[in-house]
Structures are given as C-alpha cells and as structure tokens.
Motif scaffolding. Sequence first.
Motif, short mmCIF file in Angstrom:
data_model
loop_
_atom_site.label_atom_id
_atom_site.label_comp_id
_atom_site.label_asym_id
_atom_site.label_seq_id
_atom_site.Cartn_x
_atom_site.Cartn_y
_atom_site.Cartn_z
N MET A 241 17.53 11.04 -8.32
CA MET A 241 16.55 12.11 -8.20
C MET A 241 15.16 11.63 -8.64
N ALA A 242 15.12 10.70 -9.58
CA ALA A 242 13.83 10.18 -10.06
C ALA A 242 13.09 9.40 -8.97
N MET A 243 13.79 9.00 -7.92
CA MET A 243 13.13 8.32 -6.81
C MET A 243 12.63 9.30 -5.75
N ILE A 244 13.35 10.40 -5.57
CA ILE A 244 13.03 11.37 -4.53
C ILE A 244 12.08 12.47 -5.02
N ALA A 245 12.31 12.98 -6.23
CA ALA A 245 11.50 14.09 -6.75
C ALA A 245 10.00 13.81 -6.73
N PRO A 246 9.56 12.62 -7.15
CA PRO A 246 8.11 12.39 -7.12
C PRO A 246 7.52 12.46 -5.71
N ILE A 247 8.25 11.99 -4.74
CA ILE A 247 7.77 12.03 -3.36
C ILE A 247 7.64 13.47 -2.89
N LEU A 248 8.66 14.27 -3.14
CA LEU A 248 8.62 15.68 -2.72
C LEU A 248 7.52 16.44 -3.45
N ILE B 294 -6.72 26.90 -6.50
CA ILE B 294 -5.71 26.21 -5.71
C ILE B 294 -5.36 24.87 -6.35
N ALA B 295 -6.38 24.17 -6.85
CA ALA B 295 -6.17 22.86 -7.46
C ALA B 295 -5.29 22.95 -8.71
N PHE B 296 -5.31 24.08 -9.39
CA PHE B 296 -4.43 24.25 -10.55
C PHE B 296 -2.98 24.00 -10.17
N PHE B 297 -2.56 24.55 -9.03
CA PHE B 297 -1.18 24.38 -8.59
C PHE B 297 -0.91 22.94 -8.15
N GLU B 298 -1.95 22.29 -7.62
CA GLU B 298 -1.82 20.88 -7.27
C GLU B 298 -1.50 20.06 -8.52
N TYR B 299 -2.22 20.32 -9.60
CA TYR B 299 -1.97 19.60 -10.85
C TYR B 299 -0.60 19.94 -11.43
N CYS B 300 -0.17 21.17 -11.28
CA CYS B 300 1.15 21.57 -11.78
C CYS B 300 2.28 20.81 -11.10
N LEU B 301 2.02 20.26 -9.93
CA LEU B 301 3.00 19.46 -9.21
C LEU B 301 2.77 17.96 -9.38
N ALA B 302 1.50 17.55 -9.40
CA ALA B 302 1.18 16.12 -9.47
C ALA B 302 1.54 15.51 -10.83
N VAL B 303 1.28 16.24 -11.90
CA VAL B 303 1.57 15.69 -13.23
C VAL B 303 3.07 15.46 -13.42
N PRO B 304 3.92 16.43 -13.11
CA PRO B 304 5.36 16.15 -13.21
C PRO B 304 5.83 15.06 -12.24
N ALA B 305 5.22 15.00 -11.06
CA ALA B 305 5.60 13.96 -10.09
C ALA B 305 5.39 12.58 -10.70
N ASN B 306 4.25 12.39 -11.34
CA ASN B 306 3.96 11.10 -11.96
C ASN B 306 4.80 10.85 -13.20
N ARG B 307 5.06 11.88 -13.96
CA ARG B 307 5.88 11.72 -15.17
C ARG B 307 7.31 11.34 -14.79
N ILE B 308 7.88 12.06 -13.83
CA ILE B 308 9.24 11.76 -13.38
C ILE B 308 9.28 10.40 -12.66
N GLY B 309 8.30 10.16 -11.82
CA GLY B 309 8.26 8.93 -11.05
C GLY B 309 8.10 7.69 -11.89
N ARG B 310 7.50 7.83 -13.05
CA ARG B 310 7.29 6.68 -13.94
C ARG B 310 8.60 6.06 -14.38
N GLU B 311 9.69 6.82 -14.29
CA GLU B 311 11.01 6.30 -14.65
C GLU B 311 11.44 5.16 -13.71
#
Length: 117
Positions: free
Chosen positions: A5-12, A46-63
């Motif tokens: 999931m750590a490989m797919i979640a960041p992409i999604l 609108i950008a607030f929601f972008e950040y709410c998704l981008a920050v976790p994407a990078n945190r999860i993806g860093r794994e």
Amino acid sequence: MPIPMAMIAPILLLVASNIFMTFAWYGHLKVEHRPIWLLVLASWGIAFFEYCLAVPANRIGREVYSPAELKTMQEVITLAVFAIFSVTYLGERFTLNHMIGFTLIAAGAVFIFKGPL
C-alpha cells in the motif's frame, strides 16, 4: 506478489491532490466576471484540500520512495492531470508540441527512477 500500500497510496493521493491543485491554480480562468480577491480566496480554499492529500502522500511515500522520486512522480502526475483538465475543462487544444514537451519531461523522470548511471 501484492504491491504494498505504501507504493500505491502516494500515487493515488498525488493524483487526487493534483486535481484539487489544478482547479485551484487554473479553474478561475473560466470565471472572468468575479473580482480577483474572491478568486484568490476560493483558490486558497481549494488548495487546502490539495495539501491535505499531498502531505500524507509524501509522508506515506517516503517509506518506499526517495524525496526525488516523490517529486518526480508529482510533476509527471501534474502534467497528466493538467493536460486532461486543459482539454476537458478549459477547452484548449492538445497539440503535438504539448505532447513532445510532456514526453521529454516524462522521459527525464526515467533517469530519476532508473539510477544511478
């Protein structure tokens, strides 16, 4: 072998994030009759929601990805989302020049993921 999931979640998450980002940055181009200050506030909302998704994407993806790989993914996803948005929402033409330019940028991404030389 299942893909972690750590490989797919960041992409999604980055795809969803970029959809919000594209609307925040370019969606106002179809709304010419509103004051710019209102468009800026709407874009920030609108950008607030972008950040709410981008920050976790990078945190999860860093794994599983390096920061350079995450940034490269984000840029390629941004181009793909923007190309679709530009044609479908803004009614712009997608030309051969666009395709060649985007392809060259995507080709550059290969060097990030297939290193070191």
